[in-house]
Design a protein around this motif. Structure first.
Motif: not given
Length: 101
Positions: A45, A49-50
């Motif tokens: 991850n 950012e996602n």
């Protein structure tokens, strides 16, 4: 942190059996983390950012074989430690105070 969770596991709860407590740990199955090539294919991850990115885009993995040596302090093996810096803090900032000049 996602790579450490996939390989070493991360506690998600506690299973109670009588007077004993057992931690519930989630990690990849042994056959999914047995080879370096499988670890290279992990996605991690992004901290900014996602999104998920391939591990090899942010890290370099090396397969090094070396003789294990347990260093002892006053006849006791020290406990290994692991830490994760706060979001937004660079590894170089964390290591700066302890690295030799």
């Amino acid at each position: 942190m996602s790579t450490a969770a996939a390989i070493s596991g991360t506690p998600v709860g506690i299973y109670k059996e009588g007077n004993r407590k057992h931690p519930d740990v989630v990690r990849l199955r042994p056959q999914d983390r047995a080879r370096l090539s499988q670890i290279e294919n992990l996605y991690v991850n992004s901290s900014q950012e996602n999104v998920k990115v391939p591990l090899l885009s942010v890290a370099t993995l090396k397969d090094i074989l070396e003789t294990a040596r347990i260093r002892r302090r006053e006849h006791f093996a020290p406990y290994p430690s692991c830490a994760f810096p706060a979001p937004g803090v660079l590894a170089s900032e964390v290591l700066a105070p302890i690295e030799p000049n």
